[in-house]
Scaffold this motif. Structure first.
Motif, PDB file in Angstrom:
ATOM      1  N   PRO A  66       5.456   6.103  -6.347  1.00  0.00           N
ATOM      2  CA  PRO A  66       5.335   6.786  -7.458  1.00  0.00           C
ATOM      3  C   PRO A  66       6.214   7.373  -8.526  1.00  0.00           C
ATOM      4  CG  PRO A  66       3.546   7.175  -5.948  1.00  0.00           C
ATOM      5  CD  PRO A  66       4.705   6.422  -5.164  1.00  0.00           C
ATOM      6  N   ALA A  67       7.471   8.059  -7.898  1.00  0.00           N
ATOM      7  CA  ALA A  67       9.018   8.606  -8.077  1.00  0.00           C
ATOM      8  C   ALA A  67       8.821   7.440  -9.104  1.00  0.00           C
ATOM      9  CB  ALA A  67       9.029   9.761  -7.357  1.00  0.00           C
ATOM     10  N   ALA A  68       9.445   6.622  -8.039  1.00  0.00           N
ATOM     11  CA  ALA A  68      10.398   5.577  -8.476  1.00  0.00           C
ATOM     12  C   ALA A  68       9.365   4.953 -10.306  1.00  0.00           C
ATOM     13  CB  ALA A  68      10.709   4.188  -7.845  1.00  0.00           C
ATOM     14  N   ALA A  69       8.424   4.962 -10.705  1.00  0.00           N
ATOM     15  CA  ALA A  69       8.206   4.552 -11.104  1.00  0.00           C
ATOM     16  C   ALA A  69       7.728   5.829 -12.682  1.00  0.00           C
ATOM     17  CB  ALA A  69       6.228   4.350 -11.600  1.00  0.00           C
ATOM     18  N   ILE A  83       0.543  -1.042  -0.325  1.00  0.00           N
ATOM     19  CA  ILE A  83       0.232   0.072   0.002  1.00  0.00           C
ATOM     20  C   ILE A  83       0.666   1.518  -0.325  1.00  0.00           C
ATOM     21  CG2 ILE A  83      -2.112  -0.710   1.546  1.00  0.00           C
ATOM     22  CD1 ILE A  83      -1.297   0.464   3.922  1.00  0.00           C
ATOM     23  N   ARG A  84       2.231   1.283   0.094  1.00  0.00           N
ATOM     24  CA  ARG A  84       3.029   2.291   0.026  1.00  0.00           C
ATOM     25  C   ARG A  84       2.788   3.096  -0.951  1.00  0.00           C
ATOM     26  NH1 ARG A  84       9.101   1.911  -0.160  1.00  0.00           N
ATOM     27  NH2 ARG A  84       9.831   4.722   0.260  1.00  0.00           N
ATOM     28  N   GLY A  85       3.320   3.008  -2.870  1.00  0.00           N
ATOM     29  CA  GLY A  85       2.406   3.817  -2.802  1.00  0.00           C
ATOM     30  C   GLY A  85       1.056   4.687  -3.130  1.00  0.00           C
ATOM     31  N   ASP A  86       0.037   3.563  -2.868  1.00  0.00           N
ATOM     32  CA  ASP A  86      -1.210   4.456  -3.005  1.00  0.00           C
ATOM     33  C   ASP A  86      -0.976   5.411  -1.604  1.00  0.00           C
ATOM     34  OD1 ASP A  86      -2.149   2.931  -4.800  1.00  0.00           O
ATOM     35  OD2 ASP A  86      -3.085   0.880  -3.329  1.00  0.00           O
ATOM     36  N   GLN A 131       6.131  17.274  -2.403  1.00  0.00           N
ATOM     37  CA  GLN A 131       6.502  17.455  -3.776  1.00  0.00           C
ATOM     38  C   GLN A 131       7.677  17.632  -3.622  1.00  0.00           C
ATOM     39  OE1 GLN A 131       4.479  20.238  -5.413  1.00  0.00           O
ATOM     40  NE2 GLN A 131       4.686  18.910  -7.598  1.00  0.00           N
ATOM     41  N   LEU A 132       7.684  19.230  -2.040  1.00  0.00           N
ATOM     42  CA  LEU A 132       9.329  19.988  -2.556  1.00  0.00           C
ATOM     43  C   LEU A 132      10.665  19.094  -1.646  1.00  0.00           C
ATOM     44  CD1 LEU A 132       7.675  22.604  -1.050  1.00  0.00           C
ATOM     45  CD2 LEU A 132       9.490  22.609  -3.487  1.00  0.00           C
ATOM     46  N   ASN A 133       9.405  17.876  -1.147  1.00  0.00           N
ATOM     47  CA  ASN A 133      10.946  17.084  -0.687  1.00  0.00           C
ATOM     48  C   ASN A 133      11.501  16.397  -1.512  1.00  0.00           C
ATOM     49  OD1 ASN A 133      12.754  15.762   1.944  1.00  0.00           O
ATOM     50  ND2 ASN A 133      11.089  14.610   1.909  1.00  0.00           N
ATOM     51  N   LEU A 134      10.658  15.499  -2.510  1.00  0.00           N
ATOM     52  CA  LEU A 134      10.932  14.551  -3.073  1.00  0.00           C
ATOM     53  C   LEU A 134      11.988  15.481  -4.418  1.00  0.00           C
ATOM     54  CD1 LEU A 134      10.694  12.313  -4.263  1.00  0.00           C
ATOM     55  CD2 LEU A 134       8.065  13.149  -5.683  1.00  0.00           C
ATOM     56  N   THR A 135      11.432  16.350  -4.791  1.00  0.00           N
ATOM     57  CA  THR A 135      11.988  17.294  -5.607  1.00  0.00           C
ATOM     58  C   THR A 135      13.351  17.632  -4.880  1.00  0.00           C
ATOM     59  OG1 THR A 135      10.029  18.477  -6.057  1.00  0.00           O
ATOM     60  CG2 THR A 135      11.756  20.277  -6.786  1.00  0.00           C
ATOM     61  N   ILE A 136      13.447  17.893  -3.894  1.00  0.00           N
ATOM     62  CA  ILE A 136      14.689  18.625  -3.396  1.00  0.00           C
ATOM     63  C   ILE A 136      16.384  17.024  -3.082  1.00  0.00           C
ATOM     64  CG2 ILE A 136      16.385  19.242  -1.209  1.00  0.00           C
ATOM     65  CD1 ILE A 136      14.117  20.771  -0.495  1.00  0.00           C
ATOM     66  N   ARG A 137      15.668  15.326  -3.086  1.00  0.00           N
ATOM     67  CA  ARG A 137      16.047  14.607  -3.483  1.00  0.00           C
ATOM     68  C   ARG A 137      16.759  14.194  -4.816  1.00  0.00           C
ATOM     69  NH1 ARG A 137      13.031  10.557  -1.131  1.00  0.00           N
ATOM     70  NH2 ARG A 137      11.417  11.587  -1.311  1.00  0.00           N
ATOM     71  N   PHE A 138      15.461  14.283  -5.639  1.00  0.00           N
ATOM     72  CA  PHE A 138      15.960  14.441  -6.759  1.00  0.00           C
ATOM     73  C   PHE A 138      17.240  15.109  -7.764  1.00  0.00           C
ATOM     74  CE2 PHE A 138      14.766  15.718 -11.407  1.00  0.00           C
ATOM     75  CZ  PHE A 138      14.731  14.173 -12.011  1.00  0.00           C
ATOM     76  N   THR A 146       1.018   8.544  -3.690  1.00  0.00           N
ATOM     77  CA  THR A 146       0.026   9.322  -3.919  1.00  0.00           C
ATOM     78  C   THR A 146      -0.635   9.886  -2.929  1.00  0.00           C
ATOM     79  OG1 THR A 146       0.436   7.345  -5.389  1.00  0.00           O
ATOM     80  CG2 THR A 146      -1.623   9.347  -6.290  1.00  0.00           C
ATOM     81  N   LEU A 147      -2.271   9.103  -2.049  1.00  0.00           N
ATOM     82  CA  LEU A 147      -2.490  10.303  -1.128  1.00  0.00           C
ATOM     83  C   LEU A 147      -2.378  11.678  -0.582  1.00  0.00           C
ATOM     84  CD1 LEU A 147      -5.341  10.223  -0.889  1.00  0.00           C
ATOM     85  CD2 LEU A 147      -5.277   8.612   1.184  1.00  0.00           C
ATOM     86  N   LEU A 148      -1.178  10.931  -0.596  1.00  0.00           N
ATOM     87  CA  LEU A 148      -0.385  11.875   0.988  1.00  0.00           C
ATOM     88  C   LEU A 148      -0.646  13.487   0.333  1.00  0.00           C
ATOM     89  CD1 LEU A 148       1.396  10.058   3.365  1.00  0.00           C
ATOM     90  CD2 LEU A 148      -0.696  11.518   3.789  1.00  0.00           C
ATOM     91  N   MET A 149       0.451  12.820  -1.237  1.00  0.00           N
ATOM     92  CA  MET A 149       0.672  13.623  -2.271  1.00  0.00           C
ATOM     93  C   MET A 149      -0.119  15.016  -2.376  1.00  0.00           C
ATOM     94  SD  MET A 149       4.170  13.955  -2.821  1.00  0.00           S
ATOM     95  CE  MET A 149       4.528  14.484  -4.763  1.00  0.00           C
ATOM     96  N   ARG A 150      -1.261  14.758  -2.350  1.00  0.00           N
ATOM     97  CA  ARG A 150      -2.714  15.408  -3.041  1.00  0.00           C
ATOM     98  C   ARG A 150      -3.394  15.676  -2.215  1.00  0.00           C
ATOM     99  NH1 ARG A 150      -5.527  10.496  -6.441  1.00  0.00           N
ATOM    100  NH2 ARG A 150      -4.051  10.550  -7.938  1.00  0.00           N
ATOM    101  N   VAL A 151      -2.750  15.783  -0.692  1.00  0.00           N
ATOM    102  CA  VAL A 151      -3.530  16.625   0.837  1.00  0.00           C
ATOM    103  C   VAL A 151      -3.061  18.083   0.796  1.00  0.00           C
ATOM    104  CG1 VAL A 151      -3.750  16.137   3.114  1.00  0.00           C
ATOM    105  CG2 VAL A 151      -3.593  14.653   2.017  1.00  0.00           C
ATOM    106  N   PRO A 152      -3.536  18.931   1.115  1.00  0.00           N
ATOM    107  CA  PRO A 152      -3.080  20.264   1.081  1.00  0.00           C
ATOM    108  C   PRO A 152      -2.565  20.739   1.847  1.00  0.00           C
ATOM    109  CG  PRO A 152      -5.353  20.535   0.888  1.00  0.00           C
ATOM    110  CD  PRO A 152      -4.801  19.080   1.266  1.00  0.00           C
TER     111      PRO A 152
END
Length: 403
Positions: A301-304, A246-249, A265-272, A252-258
């Motif tokens: 989702p980012a790995a995919a 369920i990790r990916g789901d 998203q910012l943390n993911l972008t920085i690591r990438f 994905t759900l948390l990324m849509r929470v205001p």
């Protein structure tokens, strides 16, 4: 996985050795990148390889990530000062501040003294050194820039750990407030409300609606606390057991929470940006770097999306289109990377954008939790005030009846 390879160098000399990699294809890519022609690559089992691999896990006795960063910084400084690798490792082992780090450096030093390269020695230390770390060291050893690359690795790890500490410190206080709030409400319902329940019920007056609700909540909690506790423990066990599925789901759900989604998203972008930028800056080609980032990004989702970018690169297309379609990264990043790709300055663009987004994340986290903290306090105060006013209203009604 541990692989044994045989290859020919550009001068025609025969080479053989062992390499830690995620797949056989990765070993082939690394050999080509180093300018060798691979002849044979075979996978070894866990006991093969001529060395002792360190078990990884919670009780493996490995140093903390901060100690690994300190080791990297000190090793880079000593090599830059002109010390040989084995002597530098010996100095760090003697001056290590912890037994676990001293043992780790000692094992690395023994492998290096036995004829292995630093990269091979690092790959034998379990999870202490991630694949990206080992890959960058391997390329640095081949290019003769080991001390410079070690300093870059240390700098990148220090910035990532600083960001993690900042986020943890900002999250800690709201979490503490939530725990205190739940504790306060639980104490009110299990200890305070029952003391007034008998007096209110035996008074023979009509109990106000608010007081009836609070007393009912208290009765339910006292009658079902064991079921409630068991349900919470069961839910935690269920989530832990099914987390890989369920990790990916969930991500994905948390990324849509205001607000929360924006921070993630910012943390993911920085690591990438930081990881890919460091790999490219240290001489690893884009397809291999993209594959490595996808393996360690920590977001399904980012790995995919990164796997799709890797496939696009293998087919001669731009790697940016799959990233844009995933909508996991800000449009401004895609535009900046498109410019960097066209101008040949992709690594510098990535590192610059990591700095920009890091500053933005710090401001966003500070503002978000500045809003959350008073909201939590107000919510807790409102719940406790509701309980107290409800009970007091019933007590006052009893006193009015007595008068």
């Amino acid at each position: 996985m541990l692989y044994r390879y045989k290859a020919l160098s550009r001068a025609g000399a025969s080479l053989s050795g062992e390499m830690e990699a995620i797949s056989r294809a990765t070993v082939l890519e690394d050999l080509h990148q180093l300018g060798h022609f691979p002849i044979e690559v075979t996978e070894l089992n866990g006991s093969a390889g001529g060395g002792v691999r360190v078990a990884s896990g919670l009780f493996s006795g490995l140093p903390s990530p901060r100690q690994i960063t300190l080791f990297t910084r000190e090793l880079g400084m000593l090599l830059k000062a002109g010390l040989p690798l084995d002597q530098a490792l010996g100095f760090i082992e003697r001056d290590a501040g912890s037994k676990s780090l001293a043992r780790l450096v000692g094992r690395i030093g023994n492998e290096v003294s036995g004829g292995k390269s630093l990269c091979e020695a690092l790959e034998m230390q379990g999870e202490a050194f991630p694949p990206i770390y080992s890959r960058m060291v391997r390329v640095a050893e081949a290019s003769g820039t080991l001390e410079t690359v070690l300093e870059r690795i240390a700098h990148g790890r220090e910035k990532a750990q600083k960001l993690k500490s900042m986020a943890l410190s900002e999250v800690l206080y709201p979490c503490l407030l939530i725990v205190m709030a739940i504790s306060a409400v639980t104490i009110m319902l299990t200890f305070v409300v029952p003391r007034f329940k008998d007096m209110i019920s035996n008074a023979g007056t009509e109990i106000p609606e608010q007081a009836r609700f609070v007393i009912g909540a208290s009765d339910w909690l006292l009658a079902n606390w064991d079921y409630l506790l068991g349900s919470i423990v069961g839910a935690v066990i269920l989530v832990v057991g099914t987390w890989p599925k369920i990790r990916g789901d969930v991500q994905t759900l948390l990324m849509r929470v205001p607000l929360v989604g924006n921070i993630l998203q910012l943390n993911l972008t920085i690591r990438f940006c930081r990881t890919l930028g460091m790999l490219l800056e240290n001489g690893i080609d884009l397809p291999a770097a993209m594959k490595l980032v996808g393996d360690v990004i920590g977001n399904k989702p980012a790995a995919a999306a990164l796997d799709q970018s890797y496939d696009a690169l293998r087919k001669g297309r731009s790697f940016l289109e799959p990233l844009s379609q995933s909508r996991l990264f800000p449009p401004v990043l895609i535009n900046m990377l498109r410019v960097g790709e066209e101008t040949g300055s992709l690594s510098s663009s990535l590192l610059h954008m990591s700095e920009v987004f890091e500053e933005k994340l710090e401001r966003t986290v500070e503002r978000t939790f500045t809003i959350f903290e008073p909201l939590i306090i107000l919510l807790v105060s409102g719940v406790i005030a509701f309980i107290i006013v409800s009970i007091l209203s019933a007590v006052i009604s009893i006193n009015d009846l007595a008068m």
